[in-house]
Motif scaffolding. Structure first.
Motif, PDB file in Angstrom:
ATOM      1  N   TRP A 196       0.842  -1.178  -0.118  1.00  0.00           N
ATOM      2  CA  TRP A 196       0.086   0.012  -0.121  1.00  0.00           C
ATOM      3  C   TRP A 196       0.911   1.334   0.022  1.00  0.00           C
ATOM      4  O   TRP A 196       0.491   2.226  -0.680  1.00  0.00           O
ATOM      5  CB  TRP A 196      -0.679   0.017   1.074  1.00  0.00           C
ATOM      6  N   LEU A 197       1.973   1.238   0.588  1.00  0.00           N
ATOM      7  CA  LEU A 197       2.765   2.482   0.753  1.00  0.00           C
ATOM      8  C   LEU A 197       3.489   2.540  -0.485  1.00  0.00           C
ATOM      9  O   LEU A 197       3.867   3.555  -1.095  1.00  0.00           O
ATOM     10  CB  LEU A 197       4.083   2.274   1.724  1.00  0.00           C
ATOM     11  N   THR A 198       3.799   1.574  -1.192  1.00  0.00           N
ATOM     12  CA  THR A 198       4.518   1.488  -2.575  1.00  0.00           C
ATOM     13  C   THR A 198       3.545   1.915  -3.835  1.00  0.00           C
ATOM     14  O   THR A 198       3.869   2.885  -4.409  1.00  0.00           O
ATOM     15  CB  THR A 198       4.788   0.118  -3.086  1.00  0.00           C
ATOM     16  N   ILE A 199       2.235   1.640  -3.684  1.00  0.00           N
ATOM     17  CA  ILE A 199       1.172   2.150  -4.428  1.00  0.00           C
ATOM     18  C   ILE A 199       1.102   3.665  -4.205  1.00  0.00           C
ATOM     19  O   ILE A 199       1.049   4.606  -5.077  1.00  0.00           O
ATOM     20  CB  ILE A 199       0.014   1.512  -4.330  1.00  0.00           C
ATOM     21  N   LEU A 200       0.976   4.190  -2.914  1.00  0.00           N
ATOM     22  CA  LEU A 200       0.990   5.662  -2.549  1.00  0.00           C
ATOM     23  C   LEU A 200       2.164   6.319  -3.127  1.00  0.00           C
ATOM     24  O   LEU A 200       1.602   7.524  -3.963  1.00  0.00           O
ATOM     25  CB  LEU A 200       0.954   5.676  -1.097  1.00  0.00           C
ATOM     26  N   HIS A 201       3.181   5.971  -2.998  1.00  0.00           N
ATOM     27  CA  HIS A 201       4.379   6.711  -3.460  1.00  0.00           C
ATOM     28  C   HIS A 201       4.565   6.442  -5.118  1.00  0.00           C
ATOM     29  O   HIS A 201       5.387   7.553  -5.715  1.00  0.00           O
ATOM     30  CB  HIS A 201       5.555   6.415  -2.960  1.00  0.00           C
ATOM     31  N   ALA A 202       4.040   5.333  -5.514  1.00  0.00           N
ATOM     32  CA  ALA A 202       4.147   5.451  -7.115  1.00  0.00           C
ATOM     33  C   ALA A 202       3.473   6.296  -7.906  1.00  0.00           C
ATOM     34  O   ALA A 202       3.743   7.131  -8.791  1.00  0.00           O
ATOM     35  CB  ALA A 202       3.790   3.975  -7.643  1.00  0.00           C
ATOM     36  N   VAL A 223      -5.491   5.520   7.196  1.00  0.00           N
ATOM     37  CA  VAL A 223      -4.745   6.515   6.960  1.00  0.00           C
ATOM     38  C   VAL A 223      -3.903   6.645   5.523  1.00  0.00           C
ATOM     39  O   VAL A 223      -3.899   7.510   4.758  1.00  0.00           O
ATOM     40  CB  VAL A 223      -3.661   6.994   7.863  1.00  0.00           C
ATOM     41  N   ILE A 224      -3.473   5.439   5.078  1.00  0.00           N
ATOM     42  CA  ILE A 224      -2.666   5.334   3.966  1.00  0.00           C
ATOM     43  C   ILE A 224      -3.662   5.324   2.864  1.00  0.00           C
ATOM     44  O   ILE A 224      -3.597   5.946   1.734  1.00  0.00           O
ATOM     45  CB  ILE A 224      -1.989   3.809   3.964  1.00  0.00           C
ATOM     46  N   PHE A 225      -4.971   4.844   3.047  1.00  0.00           N
ATOM     47  CA  PHE A 225      -6.021   4.743   2.023  1.00  0.00           C
ATOM     48  C   PHE A 225      -6.575   6.200   1.736  1.00  0.00           C
ATOM     49  O   PHE A 225      -6.605   6.561   0.580  1.00  0.00           O
ATOM     50  CB  PHE A 225      -7.089   3.958   2.240  1.00  0.00           C
ATOM     51  N   ILE A 226      -6.547   6.979   2.557  1.00  0.00           N
ATOM     52  CA  ILE A 226      -6.954   8.327   2.526  1.00  0.00           C
ATOM     53  C   ILE A 226      -5.752   9.077   1.777  1.00  0.00           C
ATOM     54  O   ILE A 226      -6.193  10.039   0.787  1.00  0.00           O
ATOM     55  CB  ILE A 226      -7.154   9.038   3.631  1.00  0.00           C
ATOM     56  N   ALA A 227      -4.722   9.077   2.152  1.00  0.00           N
ATOM     57  CA  ALA A 227      -3.395   9.900   1.485  1.00  0.00           C
ATOM     58  C   ALA A 227      -3.547   9.277  -0.184  1.00  0.00           C
ATOM     59  O   ALA A 227      -3.203   9.877  -0.953  1.00  0.00           O
ATOM     60  CB  ALA A 227      -2.088   9.449   2.085  1.00  0.00           C
ATOM     61  N   THR A 228      -3.668   7.849  -0.175  1.00  0.00           N
ATOM     62  CA  THR A 228      -3.603   7.470  -1.771  1.00  0.00           C
ATOM     63  C   THR A 228      -4.795   7.942  -2.696  1.00  0.00           C
ATOM     64  O   THR A 228      -4.514   8.433  -3.615  1.00  0.00           O
ATOM     65  CB  THR A 228      -3.936   6.016  -1.531  1.00  0.00           C
ATOM     66  N   ALA A 232      -6.206  10.967  -2.013  1.00  0.00           N
ATOM     67  CA  ALA A 232      -5.658  12.371  -2.471  1.00  0.00           C
ATOM     68  C   ALA A 232      -4.763  12.243  -3.369  1.00  0.00           C
ATOM     69  O   ALA A 232      -4.521  13.424  -4.238  1.00  0.00           O
ATOM     70  CB  ALA A 232      -5.078  13.008  -0.936  1.00  0.00           C
ATOM     71  N   GLU A 233      -3.896  11.300  -3.346  1.00  0.00           N
ATOM     72  CA  GLU A 233      -2.727  11.455  -4.619  1.00  0.00           C
ATOM     73  C   GLU A 233      -3.240  11.358  -6.007  1.00  0.00           C
ATOM     74  O   GLU A 233      -2.800  11.860  -6.740  1.00  0.00           O
ATOM     75  CB  GLU A 233      -1.606  10.424  -4.158  1.00  0.00           C
ATOM     76  N   ILE A 234      -4.317  10.345  -5.915  1.00  0.00           N
ATOM     77  CA  ILE A 234      -5.023  10.055  -7.311  1.00  0.00           C
ATOM     78  C   ILE A 234      -5.587  11.492  -7.799  1.00  0.00           C
ATOM     79  O   ILE A 234      -5.629  11.853  -8.930  1.00  0.00           O
ATOM     80  CB  ILE A 234      -6.036   8.771  -6.968  1.00  0.00           C
ATOM     81  N   LEU A 235      -6.296  12.218  -6.909  1.00  0.00           N
ATOM     82  CA  LEU A 235      -6.933  13.307  -7.025  1.00  0.00           C
ATOM     83  C   LEU A 235      -6.015  14.464  -7.750  1.00  0.00           C
ATOM     84  O   LEU A 235      -6.330  15.162  -8.540  1.00  0.00           O
ATOM     85  CB  LEU A 235      -7.780  13.827  -6.198  1.00  0.00           C
ATOM     86  N   GLY A 236      -4.763  14.381  -6.846  1.00  0.00           N
ATOM     87  CA  GLY A 236      -3.758  15.364  -7.174  1.00  0.00           C
ATOM     88  C   GLY A 236      -3.181  14.959  -8.812  1.00  0.00           C
ATOM     89  O   GLY A 236      -3.036  15.850  -9.557  1.00  0.00           O
ATOM     90  N   TYR A 237      -3.055  13.605  -9.109  1.00  0.00           N
ATOM     91  CA  TYR A 237      -2.754  13.097 -10.271  1.00  0.00           C
ATOM     92  C   TYR A 237      -3.524  13.952 -11.630  1.00  0.00           C
ATOM     93  O   TYR A 237      -3.021  14.277 -12.496  1.00  0.00           O
ATOM     94  CB  TYR A 237      -2.391  11.907 -10.398  1.00  0.00           C
ATOM     95  N   ILE A 238      -4.962  13.559 -11.072  1.00  0.00           N
ATOM     96  CA  ILE A 238      -6.087  14.068 -12.052  1.00  0.00           C
ATOM     97  C   ILE A 238      -5.933  15.513 -12.416  1.00  0.00           C
ATOM     98  O   ILE A 238      -6.113  16.239 -13.457  1.00  0.00           O
ATOM     99  CB  ILE A 238      -7.371  13.659 -11.645  1.00  0.00           C
ATOM    100  N   ILE A 239      -5.791  16.564 -11.109  1.00  0.00           N
ATOM    101  CA  ILE A 239      -5.710  17.720 -11.222  1.00  0.00           C
ATOM    102  C   ILE A 239      -4.341  18.299 -12.079  1.00  0.00           C
ATOM    103  O   ILE A 239      -4.478  19.179 -12.713  1.00  0.00           O
ATOM    104  CB  ILE A 239      -5.626  18.465  -9.733  1.00  0.00           C
ATOM    105  N   GLY A 240      -3.249  17.526 -11.667  1.00  0.00           N
ATOM    106  CA  GLY A 240      -1.978  17.846 -12.406  1.00  0.00           C
ATOM    107  C   GLY A 240      -2.010  17.802 -14.034  1.00  0.00           C
ATOM    108  O   GLY A 240      -1.739  18.710 -14.579  1.00  0.00           O
ATOM    109  N   MET A 241      -2.790  16.668 -14.376  1.00  0.00           N
ATOM    110  CA  MET A 241      -2.870  16.335 -15.721  1.00  0.00           C
ATOM    111  C   MET A 241      -4.012  17.384 -16.292  1.00  0.00           C
ATOM    112  O   MET A 241      -3.708  17.961 -17.596  1.00  0.00           O
ATOM    113  CB  MET A 241      -3.391  15.097 -16.020  1.00  0.00           C
ATOM    114  N   GLY A 242      -4.904  17.573 -15.455  1.00  0.00           N
ATOM    115  CA  GLY A 242      -5.886  18.733 -16.146  1.00  0.00           C
ATOM    116  C   GLY A 242      -5.358  20.033 -16.352  1.00  0.00           C
ATOM    117  O   GLY A 242      -5.809  20.725 -17.420  1.00  0.00           O
ATOM    118  N   LEU A 243      -4.437  20.463 -15.336  1.00  0.00           N
ATOM    119  CA  LEU A 243      -3.893  21.768 -15.457  1.00  0.00           C
ATOM    120  C   LEU A 243      -2.686  21.807 -16.597  1.00  0.00           C
ATOM    121  O   LEU A 243      -2.723  22.724 -17.541  1.00  0.00           O
ATOM    122  CB  LEU A 243      -3.086  22.232 -14.103  1.00  0.00           C
TER     123      LEU A 243
END
Length: 470
Positions: free
Chosen positions: A322-328, A376-381, A383-394
């Protein structure tokens, strides 16, 4: 040019490797509880880094007057003031931070950490100034020599203390050695002046970096504060070591990728086709970075934990996937940030990182209401998925980058992470006689191969570079 870049990247990688080795050694030598306390020093170091993110070192490299001794003396004076102020703030915050983490009895150690910003305040800026001439040797020596000696000193410190003080004194030893090395390799005499104009110039240059430093503190250490506060220092020890094993490799490779691709992207802004190819290759090489680190951690992580860290860290093994997926996913976002940086959109990364920062109160609420580390790890993951979508949208909306070039590689890479998550979930929570874990792991391997196979822009870039040399 290539030799200089290789020297800089290898110096950064070596310094990060020594930090990893130090963490592993301390974790092996002291108890889990003591390593959890030692992990709080990393949070303290991050606070110090956050307070010093004004980029004065970058200013002396980039500014047209960077070789002016008067500017260097003014920046060194400003750095000294900031160092003293940072030490005072760190000393004042020591007890509140110790109280927040539930370790009031070691508040004195957090006070001792105030020596770190103090020593950094008196670094000799020659190690940064000579980079204007592509001379990275002084900088690499200043980073690498203290890093390796801070590892060597672990053994005598363990014989003396065998607790969290091993990490504390190793960090302080490295800080003093870094200060000493910066002066030993300097080419000019150290002097400082206190010039209001130079300070204003430094503040004007560095305030966006300070804001981004605040966000990055939340990204890398926000959940650690939550875990240390609500779940205890032993759980923090597992969580912090998991971060060390899964995040450090991605950061080292990300810095190398940015150093390699950013100058090329900046130079290609007027050639739309070349810029699009370079940009797509940048995104795909960051996707590949995440995939490789996932594979490496899944293969090497469990035996490393069992053989190096021992039985006390066995509880970290099921968290690795799960931590590996988060940081990937975190490193997946880096590609869009590099492209945005190349065209001067420095705030794209800030908006993408904001998702993770805003998720911290949700993680805190979950941890405080009897939800464990996995939540906690699932919530962070998420958020990172949402951040990826926003980054690509921008990237597509503000810069006009053709996202169609990277859709296939992005979807396939997330498909690999999905298969990896299914494997982790099956092993830990939902074992079924109908679906064997090794079948899902086989699917993950297939998705890995597909992901690499559809990275057409990266292959075109490699071929064009080998044929045309660009």
């Amino acid at each position: 040019m290539i030799k200089s870049v290789f020297l800089l990247v290898s110096g950064n990688a070596f310094s990060a490797l020594m930090q990893l080795v130090r963490n592993l050694l301390v974790a092996r030598l002291v108890s889990v509880e003591n390593y959890g306390i030692a992990a709080t020093f990393a949070i303290t170091m991050a606070v110090i880094e956050m307070m010093s993110q004004l980029g004065l070192q970058q200013l002396i490299v980039q500014d047209k007057d960077g070789n002016n001794p008067q500017l260097q003396a003014g920046l060194q004076g400003f750095q000294a003031l900031r160092g003293v102020l940072g030490a005072v703030i760190q000393f004042a915050l020591a007890y509140p931070l110790a109280w927040f983490l539930g370790v009031e009895e070691i508040a004195w150690a957090f006070q001792a950490m105030a020596l770190v910003p103090l020593t950094r305040g008196f670094l000799h800026f020659d190690v940064f100034r000579v980079q204007r001439q592509m001379n990275y040797v002084p900088h690499v020596l200043t980073m690498s020599v203290p890093a390796i000696l801070s590892v060597v000193v672990i053994w005598p410190l363990d014989r003396l203390f065998n607790d969290y003080r091993v990490m504390l004194y190793s960090i302080l030893f490295q800080a003093f050695l870094t200060l000493l090395m910066s002066h030993l390799v300097a080419q000019s005499r150290y002097r400082m002046i206190f010039d209001r104009k130079t300070m204003t110039r430094g503040l004007s240059f560095g305030w966006p970096l300070l804001v981004n430093g605040l966000l990055l503190f939340g990204v890398f250490h926000g959940e650690k504060l939550v875990v240390g506060r609500e779940l205890g220092v032993e759980t923090l020890a597992l969580f912090a070591m998991g971060f060390t094993l899964t995040l450090t490799p991605t950061l080292v490779l990300s810095r190398a990728i940015q150093s390699f691709f950013l100058p090329q992207l900046s130079a290609a802004q007027d050639d739309r086709e070349r810029f699009s190819l370079l940009g797509a290759a940048t995104v795909e090489v960051n996707l590949l970075n995440g995939l490789i680190v996932c594979g490496g951690v899944m293969l090497l992580g469990p035996p490393l934990i069992r053989n190096v860290l021992g039985q006390a860290y066995e509880g970290l093994v099921p968290l690795l996937v799960w931590l590996t997926i988060l940081h990937a996913i975190r490193v997946f976002k880096t590609g869009s940030s590099i492209i945005a940086l190349a065209v001067g959109r420095t705030d794209n990364a800030m908006w993408a990182n904001l998702c993770r920062v805003l998720s911290i109160p949700i993680s805190w609420y979950a941890a405080a209401n009897s939800h464990g580390l996995m939540t906690v790890i699932f919530i962070a993951t998420g958020a990172e998925i949402l951040g990826y979508i926003i980054g690509m949208g921008l990237l597509g909306g503000r810069i006009g980058f053709p996202l169609s070039r990277i859709v296939a590689s992005s979807v396939a890479s997330f498909g690999f992470l999905g298969a990896l998550a299914a494997y982790g979930w099956t092993v830990q929570f939902a074992q079924s006689p109908l679906i064997a874990p090794h079948w899902i792991l086989g699917l993950a391997c297939v998705m890995f191969i597909i992901s690499v196979g559809v990275m057409t822009s990266l292959r075109r870039y490699i071929l064009s570079r080998s044929v045309n040399g660009f």
